[in-house]
Design an enzyme around this catalytic site. Structure first.
Site, PDB file in Angstrom:
ATOM      1  N   ARG A 148      -4.214  -8.565 -20.432  1.00 59.02           N
ATOM      2  CA  ARG A 148      -5.094  -8.166 -21.532  1.00 59.02           C
ATOM      3  C   ARG A 148      -4.415  -7.257 -22.533  1.00 59.02           C
ATOM      4  O   ARG A 148      -4.937  -7.044 -23.620  1.00 59.02           O
ATOM      5  CB  ARG A 148      -6.395  -7.564 -20.989  1.00 59.02           C
ATOM      6  CG  ARG A 148      -6.217  -6.408 -20.060  1.00 59.02           C
ATOM      7  CD  ARG A 148      -7.455  -6.253 -19.172  1.00 59.02           C
ATOM      8  NE  ARG A 148      -8.677  -6.197 -19.959  1.00 59.02           N
ATOM      9  CZ  ARG A 148      -9.023  -5.174 -20.724  1.00 59.02           C
ATOM     10  NH1 ARG A 148      -8.230  -4.128 -20.792  1.00 59.02           N
ATOM     11  NH2 ARG A 148     -10.142  -5.198 -21.396  1.00 59.02           N
TER      12      ARG A 148
ATOM     13  N   GLU B  68       2.687  -7.701   9.102  1.00 55.43           N
ATOM     14  CA  GLU B  68       2.646  -6.263   9.324  1.00 55.43           C
ATOM     15  C   GLU B  68       3.517  -5.513   8.309  1.00 55.43           C
ATOM     16  O   GLU B  68       3.281  -4.363   7.998  1.00 55.43           O
ATOM     17  CB  GLU B  68       3.126  -6.001  10.757  1.00 55.43           C
ATOM     18  CG  GLU B  68       2.620  -4.752  11.393  1.00 55.43           C
ATOM     19  CD  GLU B  68       1.105  -4.576  11.346  1.00 55.43           C
ATOM     20  OE1 GLU B  68       0.379  -5.582  11.424  1.00 55.43           O
ATOM     21  OE2 GLU B  68       0.676  -3.418  11.206  1.00 55.43           O
TER      22      GLU B  68
ATOM     23  N   ASP C 171     -10.842   1.082 -24.124  1.00 58.44           N
ATOM     24  CA  ASP C 171     -11.147   0.962 -22.693  1.00 58.44           C
ATOM     25  C   ASP C 171     -11.062   2.310 -21.990  1.00 58.44           C
ATOM     26  O   ASP C 171     -10.405   3.219 -22.469  1.00 58.44           O
ATOM     27  CB  ASP C 171     -10.092   0.078 -22.000  1.00 58.44           C
ATOM     28  CG  ASP C 171     -10.246  -1.376 -22.364  1.00 58.44           C
ATOM     29  OD1 ASP C 171     -11.328  -1.762 -22.822  1.00 58.44           O
ATOM     30  OD2 ASP C 171      -9.265  -2.120 -22.181  1.00 58.44           O
TER      31      ASP C 171
ATOM     32  N   PRO D 264       0.820  -1.224   0.000  1.00 56.21           N
ATOM     33  CA  PRO D 264       0.000   0.000   0.000  1.00 56.21           C
ATOM     34  C   PRO D 264       0.850   1.269   0.000  1.00 56.21           C
ATOM     35  O   PRO D 264       0.341   2.357  -0.238  1.00 56.21           O
ATOM     36  CB  PRO D 264      -0.832  -0.105   1.280  1.00 56.21           C
ATOM     37  CG  PRO D 264      -0.333  -1.269   2.036  1.00 56.21           C
ATOM     38  CD  PRO D 264       0.572  -2.071   1.169  1.00 56.21           C
TER      39      PRO D 264
HETATM   40  N1  ADE Z   1      -0.855  -5.201   0.052  1.00 61.93           N
HETATM   41  C1  ADE Z   1      -1.759  -4.840   0.988  1.00 61.93           C
HETATM   42  N2  ADE Z   1      -2.525  -3.833   0.561  1.00 61.93           N
HETATM   43  C2  ADE Z   1      -2.089  -3.526  -0.702  1.00 61.93           C
HETATM   44  C3  ADE Z   1      -2.469  -2.562  -1.667  1.00 61.93           C
HETATM   45  N3  ADE Z   1      -3.455  -1.692  -1.444  1.00 61.93           N
HETATM   46  N4  ADE Z   1      -1.802  -2.545  -2.839  1.00 61.93           N
HETATM   47  C4  ADE Z   1      -0.788  -3.394  -3.063  1.00 61.93           C
HETATM   48  N5  ADE Z   1      -0.385  -4.324  -2.198  1.00 61.93           N
HETATM   49  C5  ADE Z   1      -1.027  -4.397  -1.021  1.00 61.93           C
END
Ligand code: ADE
Length: 237
Positions: free
Chosen positions: A158, A120, A173, A93
């Site tokens: 794709r 974590e 797209d 993330p």
């Molecule tokens: N691992 C956990 N959450 C994630 C996300 N939002 N994007 C990529 N990998 C992740």
């Protein structure tokens, strides 16, 4: 294209027809031999009797941290399985946001190695040594990187040559650069039979056979939608 996934849950990617990637367009790409997805279990590279890949965080706090050595050994071993150099990507993330333009550039790579972390987090030292591109699929937290890796694989699959037929070309797209100045626009609305459903008629212009008029109408709708829903794509977010 070869995509390796380094994960503690390889079963999510394995089998004749893995649940998510075995169907639809990614499944077709794999059956056609255009895409090969190979999952490797980080646990196979864990030292000790219990196959430990994680440990408690220094400094305390909740959760577990993925240890350096198993991940480092797994990545190096996977890279050695094929002479083609792999683009290393860590799904997290905290990474740069996955966009269609990033997907387009990844589709040109000969080989990608995706690292799907759990727990974590991952010990920062192995991330610094691996120097992966860090990629996020959005501002929310998944339990692990596997589903994010599948999202990336689907989006890349794709675009691989020969995967989409002419009638389903990716050029139309959402997020393809189709605007008058190369803007990436949202897609226009689509309609099919019957011409009238529940008293609502499909737009007349789509039924008239005037291809120029249809193209102009579609572009107008794409611009309208984008302005309404995603003005940021037009640079006025
Ligand atoms: N691992 C956990 N959450 C994630 C996300 N939002 N994007 C990529 N990998 C992740």
């Amino acid at each position: 294209m070869r995509i390796d996934v380094v994960t503690t849950f390889p079963e999510m990617f394995e089998g004749e027809s893995p649940a998510a990637l075995g169907v639809s367009i990614p499944g077709r790409a794999m059956r056609a031999g255009v895409l090969e997805v190979v999952a490797t279990n980080i646990r196979d590279f864990a030292g000790g009797r219990h196959g430990k890949t994680d440990d408690r965080p220094f400094g305390g706090g909740p959760g577990m941290v993925m240890m350096c050595q198993p991940l480092w050994d797994a990545v190096r071993a996977v890279e050695a399985l094929d002479t083609t150099p792999a683009k290393r990507i860590l799904m997290t993330p905290q990474g740069q946001r996955l966009t269609q333009s990033l997907v387009e550039s990844l589709a040109k790579e000969p080989r990608i190695l995706l690292i799907a972390g759990h727990y974590e987090g991952i010990d920062e030292r192995v991330i610094e040594k691996l120097e992966p591109l860090e990629v996020s699929i959005g501002d929310y937290v998944l339990s692990g990187g596997e589903l994010a890796a599948m999202v990336l694989i689907d989006a890349v699959a794709r675009l691989l040559p020969g995967v989409l037929g002419h009638d389903e070309s990716a050029a139309s797209d959402s997020f393809s650069p189709v605007g008058p100045s190369g803007e990436r626009l949202l897609d226009c609305p689509h309609y099919t039979r019957p011409r009238v459903w529940e008293g609502v008629a499909a737009p007349e212009v789509l039924l008239g056979g005037d291809h120029g008029a249809v193209a102009r109408w579609r572009l107008k709708k794409m611009m309208e939608r984008t302005r309404e829903r995603r003005p940021d794509l037009l640079g006025d977010g």
